[in-house]
Structures are given as C-alpha cells and as structure tokens.
Motif scaffolding. Structure first.
Motif, PDB file in Angstrom:
ATOM      1  N   SER A 316       0.104 -85.631  -1.608  1.00 15.12           N
ATOM      2  CA  SER A 316      -0.202 -84.577  -0.819  1.00 15.12           C
ATOM      3  C   SER A 316       0.784 -83.882  -0.002  1.00 15.12           C
ATOM      4  N   SER A 336      -4.499 -78.342   4.603  1.00 12.70           N
ATOM      5  CA  SER A 336      -5.360 -79.182   3.618  1.00 12.70           C
ATOM      6  C   SER A 336      -6.513 -78.295   3.178  1.00 12.70           C
ATOM      7  N   GLU A 339      -5.185 -75.942   0.603  1.00  8.43           N
ATOM      8  CA  GLU A 339      -4.762 -76.638  -0.755  1.00  8.43           C
ATOM      9  C   GLU A 339      -6.058 -76.664  -1.455  1.00  8.43           C
ATOM     10  N   GLU A 340      -7.059 -77.058  -0.822  1.00 13.60           N
ATOM     11  CA  GLU A 340      -8.325 -77.459  -1.402  1.00 13.60           C
ATOM     12  C   GLU A 340      -9.117 -75.810  -1.974  1.00 13.60           C
ATOM     13  N   THR A 341      -8.999 -74.890  -1.084  1.00 17.04           N
ATOM     14  CA  THR A 341      -9.620 -73.662  -1.411  1.00 17.04           C
ATOM     15  C   THR A 341      -8.673 -72.551  -2.191  1.00 17.04           C
TER      16      THR A 341
END
Length: 404
Positions: A316, A336, A339-341
């Motif tokens: 990460s 975070s 990164e996820e979206t």
C-alpha cells in the motif's frame, strides 16, 4: 553553448538580436538558414561581473506563472510552439527565463521536443514541469497541461506568500528591536557613564548589567557580527547535507505555533504536486520520485521515498504515511479512498485545497497573535534600558535635594 549578438538584413529590412550556438560558424549558418544576411556579429562574453549568479531557481515564481499562462493562450490561439517560445522570450521580464527561452527556441528549430529542450535548463524548469510537458506531448494536450501547470504554480506561490507574510512581521520587528537596542547601548548609554562615575556608590544591578553590555558592545561589536555571519553559514551548511538537513527540518516542524503552519504548507505542496502529476498521466512511481525532490522538507521526503518503495513492492502507498507523525489521518484516509475508487488525483486535489486553506487561516491567526507579543517584547527591551538609566538618576536627584 555560446551566445552571439548580431545585426543584419532580411528582405523586410534591418534585423538584430541574439542567438545561441556552439560556434560563430554555426551561428552564421543558423541566421543564413533563416534568411538573414549578417552584417556584424560579436560573441557575448560572460564574466563574473556579467554572469547571472543565483541560488536555487533564478526565475521568480510570478514570472514563471505569467509565462505558463501566456504560453497556453498562444497555443490555444493556434500559434506554434516555436513561435510562441520566440514571442515569450521577448516579452518576459525575467532575464534568466529570457536566456533559457532563447536556447529552447534554437533547440525547437533543430527539431527537438519541448520537454528535451527544457530539460537542458533544470535550474529554470523543474522535473515536474519537464515530466508534465512530456506527458502533454504524448497526449496531444499541451495547452491543457500548461493551464494545469500555471494553476499549480499559482497556488504554490499564494501559499508561499502567506507564509512569508506571517514570518515577515516578527522578523522585521525583531530586526528593529535589535537595531534600537544597539543604538541605545552604543550611543545613548555611554553618555551617562561619567555621570554615574561622579555619583559614586553602588549602582543597581540592572544599571550595572546595561553598562557592562554597553562596554562589551562598543569593544566587541565585530565579534557579534562574526557570530551572526557564522550562524547563517552554519545553517546553510546544515541544509546542504541531507542527514543534517533532516534534523533541521525535524526541528522546524516541531517549533511551537510556526511548526504546525509549516507542516501544513509542506503537505499542501506535496498533495498539490502529486495531484497535478497524476492528472497529467505521469506514472505514479515517477510522480513519487519527483515529489520527493520538490517537497523541500527532508522529513516528508523520506516518508514519500518509503511510500514509493512500498508501492514498488506491491504494498500500500499509505502504510509508511500512517506510521509517521507528520501525516495526519486525513491524508492517509483520502489517499486510500482515491486508490480504491481510481480517483486519486481528485482526492489529492481536495486534500491540497484543505491544507492551503488551513495555511491561510493559520497565518492570519499567527499574525494577530504575534503583533501584540512583539510590541511587548520591544517595549520590554527599551524599557529595561531606560529604567536602568532612570533609577540611579532618581537617586542622584534625591541626594541633591536632601543636601539642600
């Protein structure tokens, strides 16, 4: 590359200017290819007196922003990159930028891309600028890239000005306070020494301290000047070494009141730079390397380096940031989510907006607190010296009154 001043003729009439080339023959050939018949040419000699000497980037940020805005406007108007560079080289008020643009113009005429041409002037054009231009060339959206660069540097300039305005007041008042104290100790206090000597008796401790300080200042003023110069050189040397710079930057971030403001400014610069690079499709590992070099704080730079290494290993991006005190939860949480979206550039832009606003609010609060504090300090210094003179004078007056 040497520079030559020339005057000549074209079909339209007389023409003069400057040109960069590796030799006089090459300069003549370049002008001949442009349809200029050279009448006179002389090499511009650079000496220590004429050469531009600078520390860091010699181009002021506001001049660079104007250049970017004008460059983008010219490209949108259909002007070629070569013609736009030529126009801006004449119009800019910055001599170092003008010199660099003239060289860039020659590189462009030889068929080199803008990113490679500007890469030869890294004191003027930062790695961020070069990489974003390279991405703009690949994507065919140079005008949009220049707009993003201009917006980035404008925000950076505004944040820097806020910090300077917050720090300028205590520095100026501090210099005035030192100057006033030196003037009183060197010019005013010595006039009372003979009077106190004739008075005899034991002087108050505060008066004795001020008189001793005055004697020391008159005798060893040069030592104080040398100590101040040595301190400036010492700080400069500390910042040149990455190891010692780390501890200096750590200390700066831990300074009460000012440390928090400077920490927010560094985080705003980091997130704004990352957002601009990601928006321009610069690869994330390359973007992290650029941010590490431009963040100007070794504490934050080391965390960015560890985050880059973590990402390179497939881990990460935010793990090293979460483990460090200088990165608030807001940054790690927003990264975070990004990164996820898949909207990391937008999230970083929002974080940068937040911290830029925080810097603005912090500078306003600091200025409102520092102003009365500095006035009190200045009054205390002057008041101490005045009191040290007045106390024994009152005793002299009392003795004279009693004898009468």
């Amino acid at each position: 590359m040497a520079r030559f001043k020339y005057s000549g003729r074209t079909r339209q009439g007389k023409k003069s200017g400057m040109i960069s080339a590796s030799s006089r023959r090459e300069a003549m050939q370049k002008l001949r290819d442009e349809g200029i018949r050279v009448v006179e040419m002389s090499e511009i000699a650079e000496s220590l007196l004429t050469k531009d000497i600078s520390i860091g980037n010699p181009v002021k940020l506001q001049h660079f922003v104007i250049y970017l805005r004008q460059f983008s406007t010219l490209l949108k108007a259909g002007v070629s990159v070569v013609e736009a560079t030529s126009i801006l080289a004449v119009q800019t008020d910055s001599k170092p930028l003008r010199k660099a643009l003239l060289d860039v113009e020659q590189e462009l005429k030889e068929g080199n891309p803008l990113s490679d041409a500007t890469a030869k002037h890294r004191k003027i054009f930062s790695p961020m600028f070069i990489n974003m231009i390279r991405a703009g060339e690949a994507g065919g959206n140079m005008d949009d890239t220049l707009d993003r660069l201009a917006e980035h540097f404008e925000k950076q300039h505004n944040t820097r000005q806020k910090i300077v305005s917050a720090l300028a007041y205590p520095v100026v008042v501090g210099i005035i306070a030192i100057a006033v104290v030196i003037f009183l100790l060197v010019s005013v206090v010595p006039t009372f020494v003979d009077m106190f000597a004739d008075f005899g008796g034991e002087l108050p401790a505060i008066t004795q301290f001020v008189l001793n300080s005055s004697k020391f200042m008159q005798k060893f003023w040069w030592l104080i000047v040398l100590m101040m110069l040595a301190f400036v050189v010492f700080i400069f040397m500390l910042r040149r070494n990455k190891q010692t710079k780390y501890y200096l930057d750590y200390f700066i971030l831990r300074i009460p009141i000012f440390g928090k403001m400077l920490q927010k400014a560094v985080l705003a610069r980091m997130t704004r730079t990352l957002s601009s690079l990601f928006t321009s499709s610069v690869p994330i590992l390359q973007a992290m390397s650029i941010v590490e070099n431009v963040v100007e704080n070794e504490v934050i730079a080391r965390v960015v380096r560890r985050s880059r290494d973590s990402l390179e290993k497939g881990q990460s991006l935010t793990d090293p940031m979460r483990a460090h005190w200088a990165f608030p939860p807001l940054i790690t949480q927003m990264i975070s989510i990004g990164e996820e979206t898949g909207a990391l550039d937008a999230m970083l832009g929002k974080v940068a907006d937040f911290y830029e606003k925080e810097v603005e609010n912090s500078t306003d609060r600091i200025k409102s607190l520092i102003e009365p504090l500095m006035i009190v300090v200045l009054a205390a210094l002057v008041g101490t010296i005045v009191t040290s003179i007045m106390v024994p004078m009152f005793e002299i007056f009392n003795q004279v009154g009693n004898t009468q």
